[in-house]
Scaffold this active site. Structure first.
Site, PDB file in Angstrom:
ATOM      1  N   ASP A 102       7.153   6.012   8.775  1.00 34.36           N
ATOM      2  CA  ASP A 102       6.541   5.351   9.920  1.00 34.36           C
ATOM      3  C   ASP A 102       5.239   6.077  10.174  1.00 34.36           C
ATOM      4  O   ASP A 102       5.195   7.302  10.253  1.00 34.36           O
ATOM      5  CB  ASP A 102       7.434   5.360  11.159  1.00 34.36           C
ATOM      6  CG  ASP A 102       6.979   4.275  12.134  1.00 34.36           C
ATOM      7  OD1 ASP A 102       7.013   3.083  11.734  1.00 34.36           O
ATOM      8  OD2 ASP A 102       6.551   4.588  13.249  1.00 34.36           O
TER       9      ASP A 102
ATOM     10  N   LYS B  22      -7.233  10.070  -2.001  1.00 36.21           N
ATOM     11  CA  LYS B  22      -6.646   9.865  -0.666  1.00 36.21           C
ATOM     12  C   LYS B  22      -5.331  10.639  -0.548  1.00 36.21           C
ATOM     13  O   LYS B  22      -5.092  11.313   0.449  1.00 36.21           O
ATOM     14  CB  LYS B  22      -6.415   8.368  -0.412  1.00 36.21           C
ATOM     15  CG  LYS B  22      -5.805   8.099   0.954  1.00 36.21           C
ATOM     16  CD  LYS B  22      -5.476   6.628   1.202  1.00 36.21           C
ATOM     17  CE  LYS B  22      -4.546   6.497   2.403  1.00 36.21           C
ATOM     18  NZ  LYS B  22      -4.009   5.162   2.605  1.00 36.21           N
TER      19      LYS B  22
ATOM     20  N   GLY C  90       0.835  -1.205   0.000  1.00 32.42           N
ATOM     21  CA  GLY C  90       0.000   0.000   0.000  1.00 32.42           C
ATOM     22  C   GLY C  90       0.861   1.243   0.000  1.00 32.42           C
ATOM     23  O   GLY C  90       0.639   2.184  -0.773  1.00 32.42           O
ATOM     24  N   LYS C  91       1.887   1.250   0.873  1.00 35.52           N
ATOM     25  CA  LYS C  91       2.784   2.409   0.917  1.00 35.52           C
ATOM     26  C   LYS C  91       3.560   2.526  -0.387  1.00 35.52           C
ATOM     27  O   LYS C  91       3.720   3.628  -0.931  1.00 35.52           O
ATOM     28  CB  LYS C  91       3.794   2.252   2.064  1.00 35.52           C
ATOM     29  CG  LYS C  91       3.218   2.432   3.461  1.00 35.52           C
ATOM     30  CD  LYS C  91       4.367   2.423   4.466  1.00 35.52           C
ATOM     31  CE  LYS C  91       3.905   2.465   5.897  1.00 35.52           C
ATOM     32  NZ  LYS C  91       5.031   2.421   6.846  1.00 35.52           N
TER      33      LYS C  91
ATOM     34  N   HIS D 157      -2.439  11.990   5.582  1.00 38.71           N
ATOM     35  CA  HIS D 157      -1.206  12.244   6.320  1.00 38.71           C
ATOM     36  C   HIS D 157       0.023  12.042   5.427  1.00 38.71           C
ATOM     37  O   HIS D 157       0.897  12.877   5.350  1.00 38.71           O
ATOM     38  CB  HIS D 157      -1.173  11.315   7.545  1.00 38.71           C
ATOM     39  CG  HIS D 157      -1.458   9.864   7.234  1.00 38.71           C
ATOM     40  ND1 HIS D 157      -2.518   9.479   6.441  1.00 38.71           N
ATOM     41  CD2 HIS D 157      -0.811   8.717   7.554  1.00 38.71           C
ATOM     42  CE1 HIS D 157      -2.508   8.162   6.313  1.00 38.71           C
ATOM     43  NE2 HIS D 157      -1.484   7.673   6.974  1.00 38.71           N
TER      44      HIS D 157
ATOM     45  N   PHE E  76      -5.367   0.515   2.248  1.00 36.15           N
ATOM     46  CA  PHE E  76      -4.783  -0.569   3.044  1.00 36.15           C
ATOM     47  C   PHE E  76      -4.946  -0.223   4.522  1.00 36.15           C
ATOM     48  O   PHE E  76      -5.491   0.832   4.872  1.00 36.15           O
ATOM     49  CB  PHE E  76      -3.288  -0.764   2.691  1.00 36.15           C
ATOM     50  CG  PHE E  76      -2.401   0.393   3.097  1.00 36.15           C
ATOM     51  CD1 PHE E  76      -2.309   1.535   2.309  1.00 36.15           C
ATOM     52  CD2 PHE E  76      -1.644   0.358   4.266  1.00 36.15           C
ATOM     53  CE1 PHE E  76      -1.502   2.605   2.682  1.00 36.15           C
ATOM     54  CE2 PHE E  76      -0.822   1.421   4.643  1.00 36.15           C
ATOM     55  CZ  PHE E  76      -0.751   2.551   3.850  1.00 36.15           C
ATOM     56  N   GLY E  77      -4.477  -1.116   5.365  1.00 32.79           N
ATOM     57  CA  GLY E  77      -4.450  -0.858   6.807  1.00 32.79           C
ATOM     58  C   GLY E  77      -5.811  -0.465   7.369  1.00 32.79           C
ATOM     59  O   GLY E  77      -6.820  -1.138   7.137  1.00 32.79           O
TER      60      GLY E  77
HETATM   61  P1  ITT Z   1       7.014  -0.665   7.007  1.00 30.14           P
HETATM   62  O1  ITT Z   1       7.433  -0.596   8.444  1.00 30.14           O
HETATM   63  O2  ITT Z   1       7.765  -1.677   6.216  1.00 30.14           O
HETATM   64  O3  ITT Z   1       7.022   0.664   6.324  1.00 30.14           O
HETATM   65  P2  ITT Z   1       4.428  -1.290   8.082  1.00 30.14           P
HETATM   66  O4  ITT Z   1       3.125  -1.689   7.449  1.00 30.14           O
HETATM   67  O5  ITT Z   1       4.963  -2.158   9.185  1.00 30.14           O
HETATM   68  O6  ITT Z   1       5.490  -1.156   6.909  1.00 30.14           O
HETATM   69  P3  ITT Z   1       4.401   0.935   9.944  1.00 30.14           P
HETATM   70  O7  ITT Z   1       5.325   0.230  10.859  1.00 30.14           O
HETATM   71  O8  ITT Z   1       4.653   2.369   9.618  1.00 30.14           O
HETATM   72  O9  ITT Z   1       4.297   0.198   8.527  1.00 30.14           O
HETATM   73  O10 ITT Z   1       2.945   0.749  10.499  1.00 30.14           O
HETATM   74  C1  ITT Z   1       1.953   1.553  10.017  1.00 30.14           C
HETATM   75  C2  ITT Z   1       0.618   0.885  10.169  1.00 30.14           C
HETATM   76  O11 ITT Z   1      -0.327   1.966  10.318  1.00 30.14           O
HETATM   77  C3  ITT Z   1       0.263   0.159   8.891  1.00 30.14           C
HETATM   78  O12 ITT Z   1       0.513  -1.197   8.976  1.00 30.14           O
HETATM   79  C4  ITT Z   1      -1.227   0.459   8.763  1.00 30.14           C
HETATM   80  O13 ITT Z   1      -1.940  -0.490   9.479  1.00 30.14           O
HETATM   81  C5  ITT Z   1      -1.377   1.811   9.440  1.00 30.14           C
HETATM   82  N1  ITT Z   1      -1.363   2.872   8.429  1.00 30.14           N
HETATM   83  C6  ITT Z   1      -0.359   3.748   8.121  1.00 30.14           C
HETATM   84  N2  ITT Z   1      -0.717   4.549   7.103  1.00 30.14           N
HETATM   85  C7  ITT Z   1      -1.943   4.164   6.750  1.00 30.14           C
HETATM   86  C8  ITT Z   1      -2.847   4.578   5.753  1.00 30.14           C
HETATM   87  O14 ITT Z   1      -2.538   5.525   4.874  1.00 30.14           O
HETATM   88  N3  ITT Z   1      -4.027   3.967   5.683  1.00 30.14           N
HETATM   89  C9  ITT Z   1      -4.361   2.990   6.536  1.00 30.14           C
HETATM   90  N4  ITT Z   1      -3.569   2.513   7.497  1.00 30.14           N
HETATM   91  C10 ITT Z   1      -2.367   3.093   7.601  1.00 30.14           C
END
Ligand code: ITT
Length: 210
Positions: A73, A177, A15-16, A182, A154-155
């Protein structure tokens, strides 16, 4: 302005990766992500703040790959839960939790709670193997929905309702989005200065050959 080597988006979160590719598409630089390098050691995300973890991830990737790296993050800060899941957003429902499990746990924790204010926070760090990192940070305010809605993103996107547009993040297109999120806002700050950032990266890479 360009770079003589790729900029690595230091994540495996698809997603990122797709949001960053979209956000950086107008710049003349090669973008890679950790997915392009096969198995790599994992960085421990044990920081107390989003900034600590973002810098840690960017620096770790830059060191092991010998390339400039950008890390994000991010997480969801829910007022009624005292700021949870916060820096623990990715693992809220357990170490191997997926998005669905995290969303279910959040909806359960918020059942019957009146104050549903929440913010997404994003800290972006850009680093080379040694020395200081550049930091960009932004937040987006919204409301925790009563149930999941939408299939995009995602997330926590399906449970994050954004009042100005009257829908959850998961009901928005990627462009929509990115305009309000953010991550989109932190990237807008970075994009404004991106030419200077590239000069900074080039200088640092010349000073510290690796
Ligand atoms: P990396 O550490 O590899 O970047 P991660 O998914 O573990 O990937 P983080 O540690 O930054 O990423 O955790 C962020 C969590 O917050 C992520 O798993 C999502 O569940 C949530 N999140 C962050 N940005 C989001 C978004 O734009 N939309 C929805 N959920 C988001």
């Amino acid at each position: 302005m360009t770079l003589d080597r790729p900029l690595v988006i230091a994540t495996r979160n698809q997603g990122k990766i797709s949001e960053f590719r979209e956000l950086l598409k107008d710049f003349d630089i090669e973008i890679k992500s950790l997915e392009d390098f096969g198995p790599l050691p994992e960085v421990e995300e044990d920081g107390q703040t989003f900034e600590d973890n973002a810098v840690k991830k960017a620096r770790f990737a830059a060191r092991i790959l010998g390339m400039p790296a950008l890390a994000d993050d991010s997480g969801l800060v829910v007022k009624a839960l005292g700021g949870l899941p916060g820096v623990h957003s990715a693992r809220y429902a357990g170490d191997s939790a997926d998005d669905l499990a995290n969303n279910r746990k959040l909806l359960e924790a918020m059942r019957g709670v009146k104050d549903r204010e929440a913010s997404f926070v994003c800290v972006i760090a850009i680093a080379v193997p040694r020395g200081p990192a550049l930091i960009y940070e932004a937040t987006c305010n919204g409301i925790i929905a009563e149930e999941m809605k939408g299939s995009g993103g995602f997330g926590y996107d399906p449970v994050f309702y954004y009042p100005p547009l009257g829908k959850t993040f998961a009901e928005m297109s990627r462009e929509e989005k990115n305009r309000v999120s953010h991550r989109g806002k932190a990237m807008a700050e970075l994009k404004k200065e991106f030419d200077k950032v590239l000069i900074w990266l080039r200088q640092r890479l010349e000073e510290e050959p690796f």
